[in-house]
Scaffold this motif. Structure first.
Motif, PDB file in Angstrom:
ATOM      1  N   ALA A   1      24.893   6.660 -27.184  1.00  0.00           N
ATOM      2  CA  ALA A   1      24.482   6.317 -25.816  1.00  0.00           C
ATOM      3  C   ALA A   1      25.278   5.109 -25.325  1.00  0.00           C
ATOM      4  O   ALA A   1      25.704   5.065 -24.163  1.00  0.00           O
ATOM      5  CB  ALA A   1      22.987   6.027 -25.778  1.00  0.00           C
ATOM      6  N   LYS A   2      25.503   4.162 -26.196  1.00  0.00           N
ATOM      7  CA  LYS A   2      26.254   2.951 -25.836  1.00  0.00           C
ATOM      8  C   LYS A   2      27.671   3.311 -25.380  1.00  0.00           C
ATOM      9  O   LYS A   2      28.145   2.817 -24.354  1.00  0.00           O
ATOM     10  CB  LYS A   2      26.288   2.018 -27.050  1.00  0.00           C
ATOM     11  CG  LYS A   2      27.012   0.727 -26.835  1.00  0.00           C
ATOM     12  CD  LYS A   2      26.964  -0.093 -28.120  1.00  0.00           C
ATOM     13  CE  LYS A   2      27.870  -1.298 -28.026  1.00  0.00           C
ATOM     14  NZ  LYS A   2      27.934  -2.019 -29.292  1.00  0.00           N
ATOM     15  N   ASP A   3      28.342   4.187 -26.141  1.00  0.00           N
ATOM     16  CA  ASP A   3      29.705   4.590 -25.783  1.00  0.00           C
ATOM     17  C   ASP A   3      29.733   5.367 -24.470  1.00  0.00           C
ATOM     18  O   ASP A   3      30.643   5.196 -23.647  1.00  0.00           O
ATOM     19  CB  ASP A   3      30.332   5.432 -26.894  1.00  0.00           C
ATOM     20  CG  ASP A   3      30.624   4.631 -28.152  1.00  0.00           C
ATOM     21  OD1 ASP A   3      30.529   3.382 -28.112  1.00  0.00           O
ATOM     22  OD2 ASP A   3      30.922   5.260 -29.189  1.00  0.00           O
ATOM     23  N   ILE A   4      28.754   6.242 -24.272  1.00  0.00           N
ATOM     24  CA  ILE A   4      28.694   7.022 -23.030  1.00  0.00           C
ATOM     25  C   ILE A   4      28.525   6.096 -21.832  1.00  0.00           C
ATOM     26  O   ILE A   4      29.246   6.214 -20.839  1.00  0.00           O
ATOM     27  CB  ILE A   4      27.549   8.058 -23.082  1.00  0.00           C
ATOM     28  CG1 ILE A   4      27.882   9.159 -24.091  1.00  0.00           C
ATOM     29  CG2 ILE A   4      27.284   8.658 -21.704  1.00  0.00           C
ATOM     30  CD1 ILE A   4      26.727  10.102 -24.387  1.00  0.00           C
ATOM     31  N   LEU A   5      27.583   5.171 -21.920  1.00  0.00           N
ATOM     32  CA  LEU A   5      27.326   4.256 -20.797  1.00  0.00           C
ATOM     33  C   LEU A   5      28.505   3.325 -20.546  1.00  0.00           C
ATOM     34  O   LEU A   5      28.814   3.015 -19.396  1.00  0.00           O
ATOM     35  CB  LEU A   5      26.045   3.466 -21.049  1.00  0.00           C
ATOM     36  CG  LEU A   5      24.763   4.299 -21.051  1.00  0.00           C
ATOM     37  CD1 LEU A   5      23.579   3.462 -21.491  1.00  0.00           C
ATOM     38  CD2 LEU A   5      24.520   4.920 -19.679  1.00  0.00           C
ATOM     39  N   ALA A   6      29.191   2.906 -21.615  1.00  0.00           N
ATOM     40  CA  ALA A   6      30.346   2.017 -21.463  1.00  0.00           C
ATOM     41  C   ALA A   6      31.524   2.715 -20.786  1.00  0.00           C
ATOM     42  O   ALA A   6      32.289   2.081 -20.057  1.00  0.00           O
ATOM     43  CB  ALA A   6      30.775   1.475 -22.822  1.00  0.00           C
TER      44      ALA A   6
END
Length: 148
Positions: free
Chosen positions: A66-71
């Protein structure tokens, strides 16, 4: 392991002795022996001429960060990502901290652990159908589909 007829039913076999590195252990008639080999229990028991009705079931799964997607997607917010368990008759999607985990299907396919190409494609397609706004991330992780 030594096996012999079960008392009261000579058609059934039971474990009568266990041979260990500390010597042989006699197993009384009223003692249960547990084989904890998971999907391999059937194979292990067959080596002793014992029947064990356990069959391997291959499940499919992959995860996204989720962190990579949002970033990498300023147009997506945390509310656009699954926050809890999402399920239907085909898939379960759950959020475990930063990980978005997609899981699906149980496939009887013997002890093969590699994904079946057709089933893998259907799994990816269903993931995209349920989360179309995550399509590019799902497709870029298609090679990470694991079975077990």
């Amino acid at each position: 392991v030594t096996v012999g007829p079960s008392e009261g039913n000579t058609n059934l076999q039971r474990v009568t002795q266990l041979k260990t590195n500390k010597g042989t252990i006699d197993i009384s008639q009223d003692t249960e022996v547990l084989v904890a080999a998971g999907a391999w229990s059937t194979h292990v028991c067959s080596l002793m001429n014992l029947y064990c009705p356990v069959y391997p079931l291959k499940g499919y799964a992959f995860s996204l960060s989720a962190k990579d997607i949002l970033a990498s997607s300023p147009d997506l917010t945390p509310n656009d990502l699954p926050q809890r368990i999402v399920s239907d008759k085909y898939m379960f999607t759950s959020r475990l901290g930063d990980e978005i985990r997609f899981t699906s299907i149980g496939e009887f396919s013997g002890w093969a652990t590699a994904p079946t190409p057709r089933v893998k494609t259907e799994f990816i397609d269903e993931s995209i159908r349920q989360f179309p706004h995550l399509e590019k991330y799902i497709r870029s992780n298609a090679d990470n589909v694991k079975c077990g």
